[in-house]
Design a protein around this motif. Structure first.
Motif, short mmCIF file in Angstrom:
data_model
loop_
_atom_site.label_atom_id
_atom_site.label_comp_id
_atom_site.label_asym_id
_atom_site.label_seq_id
_atom_site.Cartn_x
_atom_site.Cartn_y
_atom_site.Cartn_z
N ARG A 56 0.83 -1.21 0.00
CA ARG A 56 0.00 0.00 0.00
C ARG A 56 0.87 1.26 0.00
O ARG A 56 0.53 2.26 -0.63
N GLU B 133 0.78 4.20 -2.90
CA GLU B 133 0.65 5.64 -2.64
C GLU B 133 1.83 6.40 -3.23
O GLU B 133 1.67 7.48 -3.81
N ILE C 39 1.56 6.57 -7.15
CA ILE C 39 0.19 6.82 -7.57
C ILE C 39 0.13 7.39 -8.98
O ILE C 39 -0.82 7.15 -9.73
#
Length: 643
Positions: free
Chosen positions: A259, A263, A266
């Motif tokens: 994760r 991020e 992105i």
């Protein structure tokens, strides 16, 4: 005074440098504590300058940041993939930046520059990394980012304050820098000068297929070109490869790491639509309608530009809507249907006619959709920290038992097979070697540099790969008989015949044009004649082949030329030299002036900082620096020390 300070600090070059140093840490996995000890330096100094100490921790942070940025600029997400020589150069540059920052900060302190709290606050609020989806400062995002990077709020504020003071010292030095007007004029004239050409392309594909040759002709062609008809040398090899990719394959990656990677990257998984477009900015509506009609009627873009001398042609490749300087034009581009010439529209820049040539759809991949890729990327980061120890174990295993004694828990992969120097099997297919293209090319090259029977030696290859191979058998190259090479002989003869016919046609046209006043005279009605094509120095796109664009600037008007291209031949006549008009191309002239102003400003700034550096009596512990970078492993292609 406060308003002035805001203008000096926010958006300044050193402020951007600060952002680069801080937020590069968010793009590098596995070093979440990148700046944790920024204000708690140890005693292990690697350099001192102007009374300030640069610790090993300071240096390693700057070095790792630049290492990650360089890897990403080369399309790699693995900083450990860079070879030793390149890593060493990055270390030198990182140390230089730290020295520069130290002498600038020292001078700012001695000058007595004080940064108001409000200026620091404004910088924090303006930083995009701390903004929420609404584009405004978000305390939640701020806290999350700071926690991920290992900052306390006081540490961050102090860093912003120190760098802002340095900005206030340096920025005024740059502000007044101006390139001499004569330099700007000459640079603009040189860069914007054009050659206007007529040209005809004679592609190989347009040459009629020659009649099939008789057997005697093919036999004669074979006898004259025997070196072209031989079976290549083949080698049977056995190899083992260890790399971050091979190690990462079996690693377990926590979802939290995936994760964080999502991020951080992105912009890879959430990409706005992009469009390529050709457009004309025209002074008035009537002229815009005339040009739109010509374009709609089938006039090529290059010919349209030559016709529309009163318009400004612009080509944009893969641009986002936000990347188009004119908001009005941006809206038109992203509202237009692809491959359709639009009706003239009035914009803030003038009347516009355009055609969208390509649409790259937006990318909107969710975390779940990208998870496999994220696992591999994050796994490579973990693998980077494991690689060094596993390389040593692999080296020991090879030394003790050869390529048949590799432990299964190292993450290495083995392969064996037969291939030629192009990496092809005997059936003509690419050999199924492990690794990416660069790694496979290195393995093939090594295979043909290694003698049969040589003991395998572990060497470093591209992308921080390590491999060892043994040559088990060598099948020498051998000539093919006429019967064996029959299809290749026939294809070679046909290819040469087509090229020869095309060359003869181009030579006849060139001689005619040179003798009788150019292509416009001798080929006025010939299909494929492109008239009045303008080309600039260094122009990389457009219809003019690169070799013609280069030689055109060495030819006088009225001169014709003939050149071979990868696809055929081109014949051209230089019609004129078009000298630029700064008044007519105000945008181009202002860009030239801005670039030269920036160059002069950078020279002045560098001279100033170098003077401060000389007065600072720097002292760098080279051995301590080398300990941070590491040392090359003997024998690897990437192990050159650069000395």
């Amino acid at each position: 005074m406060l308003a002035f300070m805001r203008r000096v600090f926010i958006g300044s070059w050193l402020g951007r440098l600060l952002a680069l140093l801080i937020f590069a840490s968010f793009a590098v996995w596995g070093i979440g504590d990148f700046f944790t000890n920024l204000f708690h330096r140890g005693a292990n100094s690697v350099a001192s300058v102007a009374g300030r100490t640069i610790t090993a921790d300071d240096f390693e942070r700057a070095y790792q940041s630049q290492l990650a940025q360089t890897a990403q600029s080369q399309g790699s997400t693995d900083p450990t993939s860079l070879p030793y020589g390149e890593r060493r150069q990055i270390a030198i540059e990182a140390m230089q930046r730290l020295v520069f920052q130290a002498v600038i900060a020292d001078k700012a302190t001695r000058t007595g520059i004080v940064v108001p709290d409000q200026v620091v606050r404004d910088q924090i609020f303006a930083e995009k990394a701390f903004q929420g989806p609404d584009g405004k400062f978000s305390r939640t995002v701020f806290d999350q980012r700071m926690q991920a990077a290992g900052f306390t709020e006081d540490q961050l504020l102090r860093l912003f304050r120190e760098q802002s003071a340095a900005t206030a010292l340096i920025e005024p030095i740059r502000v007044g820098a101006r390139a001499p007007a004569e330099l700007v004029r000459r640079a603009f004239d040189f860069g914007a000068e054009q050659r206007v050409l007529d040209m005809i392309m004679l592609p190989f594909s347009a040459v009629p297929a020659p009649a099939a040759p008789d057997a005697a002709t093919l036999q004669r062609y074979y006898a004259n070109n025997k070196d072209r008809f031989a079976a290549p040398e083949y080698r049977r090899i056995k190899l083992v490869l260890l790399s971050p990719d091979t190690i990462a394959h079996d690693l377990t990656v926590p979802e939290a790491d995936e994760r964080r990677a999502y991020e951080t990257l992105i912009t890879r998984f959430q990409v706005p639509e992009k469009r390529s477009v050709q457009l004309l900015i025209v002074p008035d509506e009537a002229r815009a309608r005339q040009l739109a009609a010509l374009w709609t009627g089938g006039l090529a873009w290059t010919q349209l530009q030559a016709t529309a001398k009163d318009a400004t042609p612009i080509s944009l490749d893969a641009s986002t809507q936000a990347g188009i300087p004119s908001p009005d034009i941006g809206k038109l581009v992203f509202a237009a249907a692809p491959d359709t010439v639009t009706a003239p529209q009035r914009t803030d820049a003038g009347w516009v006619v355009l055609r969208v040539s390509k649409v790259i759809p937006a990318v909107n991949r969710s975390f779940e959709q990208a998870r496999d890729e994220l696992h591999d990327l994050a796994g490579k980061q973990q693998a980077g920290s494991l690689l060094s120890a596993r390389v040593q174990k692999l080296q020991d295993a090879i030394a003790g038992g050869g390529l048949d004694a590799i432990p299964s828990d190292l993450g290495a992969v083995a392969a064996e097979g037969t291939l030629d120097a192009q990496g092809l099997t005997q059936s003509g297919d690419p050999a199924p070697l492990p690794g990416d293209d660069a790694v496979r090319k290195a393995i093939v090259a090594q295979a043909f540099q290694t003698a049969k029977g040589d003991a395998p030696t572990l060497v470093q290859g591209p992308e921080n790969s390590w491999y060892a191979l043994a040559v088990e058998d060598v099948m020498p190259a051998k000539p093919l008989s006429f019967e064996q090479a029959g299809d290749r002989v026939r294809a070679g003869w046909q290819q040469d015949a087509v090229r020869h016919a095309d060359e003869q046609a181009a030579a006849a046209l060139y001689a005619d044009a040179q003798a009788h006043g150019g292509l416009a005279v001798v080929a006025a009605n010939r299909p494929g004649l492109v008239r009045n094509v303008a080309v600039r120095r260094g122009q990389a796109d457009g219809p003019v082949p690169q070799n013609l664009a280069q030689i055109a600037f060495s030819l006088k008007p009225g001169t014709s030329t003939m050149l071979q291209t990868p696809d055929g031949f081109v014949v051209a006549t230089v019609l004129a030299i078009r000298h630029p008009d700064a008044a007519a191309d105000a945008l181009g002239y202002s860009r030239t002036r801005a670039a030269l102003d920036a160059s002069v400003a950078a020279d002045i700034e560098n001279s100033y900082v170098n003077t401060l550096r000389e007065r600072g009596h720097e002292d760098i512990d080279v051995k301590a620096v080398e300990r941070v970078v590491g040392t090359p492993t003997a024998g690897g292609p990437g192990s050159n020390s650069g000395s």
